[in-house]
Design a protein around this motif. Structure first.
Motif, PDB file in Angstrom:
ATOM      1  N   PHE A  54       7.717  -4.790  -3.966  1.00 57.01           N
ATOM      2  CA  PHE A  54       6.629  -3.878  -4.345  1.00 57.01           C
ATOM      3  C   PHE A  54       5.821  -3.486  -3.121  1.00 57.01           C
ATOM      4  N   THR A  55       5.409  -2.229  -3.102  1.00 61.07           N
ATOM      5  CA  THR A  55       4.445  -1.798  -2.086  1.00 61.07           C
ATOM      6  C   THR A  55       3.494  -0.788  -2.703  1.00 61.07           C
ATOM      7  N   VAL A  56       2.224  -0.883  -2.305  1.00 63.71           N
ATOM      8  CA  VAL A  56       1.182  -0.044  -2.905  1.00 63.71           C
ATOM      9  C   VAL A  56       0.302   0.533  -1.803  1.00 63.71           C
ATOM     10  N   ILE A  57      -0.123   1.784  -2.004  1.00 59.44           N
ATOM     11  CA  ILE A  57      -1.098   2.396  -1.087  1.00 59.44           C
ATOM     12  C   ILE A  57      -2.419   2.511  -1.849  1.00 59.44           C
ATOM     13  N   THR A  58      -3.477   1.966  -1.293  1.00 57.55           N
ATOM     14  CA  THR A  58      -4.769   2.023  -1.974  1.00 57.55           C
ATOM     15  C   THR A  58      -5.912   2.034  -0.971  1.00 57.55           C
ATOM     16  N   LYS A  59      -7.101   2.392  -1.468  1.00 56.63           N
ATOM     17  CA  LYS A  59      -8.327   2.243  -0.663  1.00 56.63           C
ATOM     18  C   LYS A  59      -9.277   1.261  -1.358  1.00 56.63           C
ATOM     19  N   SER A  60      -8.843   0.706  -2.470  1.00 56.97           N
ATOM     20  CA  SER A  60      -9.778  -0.038  -3.307  1.00 56.97           C
ATOM     21  C   SER A  60      -9.610  -1.548  -3.199  1.00 56.97           C
ATOM     22  N   ASP A  61     -10.756  -2.249  -3.249  1.00 54.81           N
ATOM     23  CA  ASP A  61     -10.705  -3.720  -3.246  1.00 54.81           C
ATOM     24  C   ASP A  61     -10.265  -4.284  -4.592  1.00 54.81           C
ATOM     25  N   LEU A  62     -10.088  -3.428  -5.587  1.00 53.70           N
ATOM     26  CA  LEU A  62      -9.584  -3.906  -6.881  1.00 53.70           C
ATOM     27  C   LEU A  62      -8.182  -4.502  -6.741  1.00 53.70           C
ATOM     28  N   VAL A  63      -7.502  -4.159  -5.671  1.00 51.51           N
ATOM     29  CA  VAL A  63      -6.165  -4.713  -5.435  1.00 51.51           C
ATOM     30  C   VAL A  63      -6.215  -6.249  -5.402  1.00 51.51           C
ATOM     31  N   CYS A  98      15.359  -3.400  -5.526  1.00 51.16           N
ATOM     32  CA  CYS A  98      14.876  -2.602  -4.396  1.00 51.16           C
ATOM     33  C   CYS A  98      13.353  -2.704  -4.357  1.00 51.16           C
ATOM     34  N   MET A  99      12.757  -2.022  -3.410  1.00 50.80           N
ATOM     35  CA  MET A  99      11.298  -1.936  -3.349  1.00 50.80           C
ATOM     36  C   MET A  99      10.830  -0.850  -4.323  1.00 50.80           C
ATOM     37  N   ILE A 100       9.785  -1.132  -5.077  1.00 53.29           N
ATOM     38  CA  ILE A 100       9.158  -0.135  -5.939  1.00 53.29           C
ATOM     39  C   ILE A 100       7.803   0.213  -5.306  1.00 53.29           C
ATOM     40  N   GLY A 101       7.515   1.501  -5.178  1.00 53.46           N
ATOM     41  CA  GLY A 101       6.274   1.904  -4.514  1.00 53.46           C
ATOM     42  C   GLY A 101       5.345   2.662  -5.447  1.00 53.46           C
ATOM     43  N   THR A 102       4.050   2.561  -5.171  1.00 58.67           N
ATOM     44  CA  THR A 102       3.097   3.389  -5.910  1.00 58.67           C
ATOM     45  C   THR A 102       1.899   3.703  -5.026  1.00 58.67           C
ATOM     46  N   CYS A 140       6.293  -8.049  -0.739  1.00 60.90           N
ATOM     47  CA  CYS A 140       5.204  -7.251  -1.295  1.00 60.90           C
ATOM     48  C   CYS A 140       4.322  -6.826  -0.132  1.00 60.90           C
ATOM     49  N   VAL A 141       4.121  -5.549   0.035  1.00 59.21           N
ATOM     50  CA  VAL A 141       3.305  -5.046   1.152  1.00 59.21           C
ATOM     51  C   VAL A 141       2.176  -4.191   0.600  1.00 59.21           C
ATOM     52  N   VAL A 142       0.952  -4.496   1.000  1.00 57.51           N
ATOM     53  CA  VAL A 142      -0.194  -3.667   0.612  1.00 57.51           C
ATOM     54  C   VAL A 142      -0.521  -2.727   1.758  1.00 57.51           C
ATOM     55  N   GLN A 143      -0.575  -1.436   1.438  1.00 61.91           N
ATOM     56  CA  GLN A 143      -0.910  -0.418   2.436  1.00 61.91           C
ATOM     57  C   GLN A 143      -2.312   0.094   2.137  1.00 61.91           C
ATOM     58  N   MET A 144      -3.136   0.139   3.149  1.00 60.17           N
ATOM     59  CA  MET A 144      -4.519   0.564   2.943  1.00 60.17           C
ATOM     60  C   MET A 144      -4.871   1.675   3.928  1.00 60.17           C
ATOM     61  N   THR A 145      -5.576   2.681   3.455  1.00 61.95           N
ATOM     62  CA  THR A 145      -5.967   3.794   4.322  1.00 61.95           C
ATOM     63  C   THR A 145      -7.314   3.518   4.976  1.00 61.95           C
ATOM     64  N   LEU A 146      -7.376   3.743   6.273  1.00 64.69           N
ATOM     65  CA  LEU A 146      -8.644   3.650   7.013  1.00 64.69           C
ATOM     66  C   LEU A 146      -8.798   4.933   7.823  1.00 64.69           C
ATOM     67  N   ASN A 177       3.895   7.090 -10.089  1.00 68.47           N
ATOM     68  CA  ASN A 177       2.473   7.377 -10.178  1.00 68.47           C
ATOM     69  C   ASN A 177       2.039   7.097 -11.608  1.00 68.47           C
ATOM     70  N   LEU A 178       1.209   6.093 -11.761  1.00 68.72           N
ATOM     71  CA  LEU A 178       0.799   5.660 -13.107  1.00 68.72           C
ATOM     72  C   LEU A 178      -0.336   6.520 -13.633  1.00 68.72           C
ATOM     73  N   TYR A 179      -1.059   7.108 -12.703  1.00 69.33           N
ATOM     74  CA  TYR A 179      -2.155   8.011 -13.044  1.00 69.33           C
ATOM     75  C   TYR A 179      -1.895   9.334 -12.339  1.00 69.33           C
ATOM     76  N   ARG A 180      -2.582  10.375 -12.818  1.00 68.70           N
ATOM     77  CA  ARG A 180      -2.483  11.685 -12.150  1.00 68.70           C
ATOM     78  C   ARG A 180      -3.897  12.222 -12.037  1.00 68.70           C
ATOM     79  N   GLY A 181      -4.332  12.463 -10.795  1.00 68.43           N
ATOM     80  CA  GLY A 181      -5.737  12.771 -10.547  1.00 68.43           C
ATOM     81  C   GLY A 181      -6.380  11.539  -9.932  1.00 68.43           C
ATOM     82  N   CYS A 182      -7.625  11.680  -9.495  1.00 70.61           N
ATOM     83  CA  CYS A 182      -8.258  10.557  -8.790  1.00 70.61           C
ATOM     84  C   CYS A 182      -9.766  10.764  -8.786  1.00 70.61           C
ATOM     85  N   THR A 183     -10.508   9.659  -8.814  1.00 69.49           N
ATOM     86  CA  THR A 183     -11.976   9.760  -8.827  1.00 69.49           C
ATOM     87  C   THR A 183     -12.626   9.207  -7.558  1.00 69.49           C
ATOM     88  N   HIS A 184     -11.834   8.886  -6.554  1.00 74.16           N
ATOM     89  CA  HIS A 184     -12.438   8.334  -5.330  1.00 74.16           C
ATOM     90  C   HIS A 184     -13.232   9.398  -4.545  1.00 74.16           C
TER      91      HIS A 184
END
Ligand code: SF4
Length: 289
Positions: A101-110, A66-70, A126-132, A17-24
């Motif tokens: 690499f795999t990432v979970i995001t809701k943002s189009d900044l990806v 290995c796979m690195i996740g965030t 590389c797998v992008v995971q997105m929440t809907l 986790n590169l950040y802690r907290g969230c503004t979404h």
């Protein structure tokens, strides 16, 4: 936001986790729960300034790739990432050292990092995971007010897929009496199928509430859906797991539709896929978990 020098960055399961907290601002956010002991206002995001240095050190020490996740605790594509570039710098390292690499995001900044995502994906995976959560754009603006809406996220999934980057969707949470309808489920699923997602994670038609996120969620319910909090209290009391009364029928439809479209839908299989490291250059596959 505030800066912090972190002591370590990779967990034992190779998550970071590169950040802690969230503004979404998602009204149902579990990461607000007091058990995580954030220790500062949730929107006052902690920026782990030295994360790339720590990551490089950790990657160098690894005996095998290995796979690195965030993204499991907070979105790595927060608006402040545009300036801070922690995620992008870490991606460059993951690419350089040949990790997946795999990432979970809701943002189009990806999409800003599509060059690196593609580069990683040609060497490994590389797998992008997105929440809907909701197909209704107006409801989405209430539930997840400070990030792009479902329609844009579906465009992102489609763009990634066209770029050859596999995607997985988190279909959660489903909020009882708000988006627990067959119409919502089928709207999201059809969009996922059109965007050629590889898998969909759904742990049940409901949400979890515990100290910290429950209070925040109820405040937002009072503001946007008068009377709804009382319905929740009456139905769920102080339960952690709050399932929709339509959970059985909706889950049945979920599995049937995914099966029909050849999309991974059992959590076990989706996680197996996400965790499996693939060495495309060596032409073999190796599970490192
Ligand atoms: S994106 Fe995730 S961490 Fe951020 S507010 Fe929404 S649920 Fe919470």
């Amino acid at each position: 936001m505030h800066y912090k020098e972190a002591k370590s960055i990779l967990s034992s399961k190779n998550g970071m986790n590169l950040y802690r907290g969230c503004t979404h601002g998602c009204i149902y956010c579990d990461s607000r729960s007091t058990c995580y002991q954030i220790g500062h206002a949730f929107e006052d995001v902690e920026v782990k300034r030295n994360a790339p240095e720590l990551l490089e050190d950790a990657l160098r020490r690894k005996r095998s790739r290995c796979m690195i996740g965030t993204g499991s605790m907070c979105d790595p594509y927060l608006p402040l990432e545009e300036k801070e570039q922690l995620t992008r710098r870490c991606l460059k390292l993951i690419d350089r050292y040949g990790f997946g690499f795999t990432v979970i995001t809701k943002s189009d900044l990806v999409l800003r990092d599509i060059d690196l995502l593609q580069s990683i994906n040609t060497k490994t995976k590389c797998v992008v995971q997105m929440t809907l959560t909701t197909f209704d754009e107006n409801l989405c603006r209430i539930l997840e007010p400070n990030v792009c809406t479902t329609a844009r996220r579906i465009e992102v999934l489609d763009t990634l897929s066209r770029a050859g980057i596999p995607t997985v969707v988190w279909l959660c949470p489903i909020l009882p009496f708000l988006n627990d309808t067959e119409e919502n489920l089928l709207g999201i699923l059809d969009a996922c199928f059109e965007a050629r997602v590889r898998g969909i994670l759904c742990f049940g038609m409901g949400l979890t509430l515990r100290e910290g996120n429950r209070e925040y969620f109820y405040q937002k319910l009072d503001r946007h859906f008068p009377g709804m909090k009382q319905r929740y209290v009456q139905m769920f009391g102080s339960r952690y797991s709050c399932r929709s009364p339509d959970h059985p029928a909706l889950m049945k439809r979920f599995h049937t539709e995914c099966k029909k479209h050849g999309v991974l839908h059992s959590p076990h299989m989706v996680f197996q896929y996400l965790n499996e490291f693939e060495d495309r250059q060596a032409g073999d596959q190796l599970s490192l978990f």
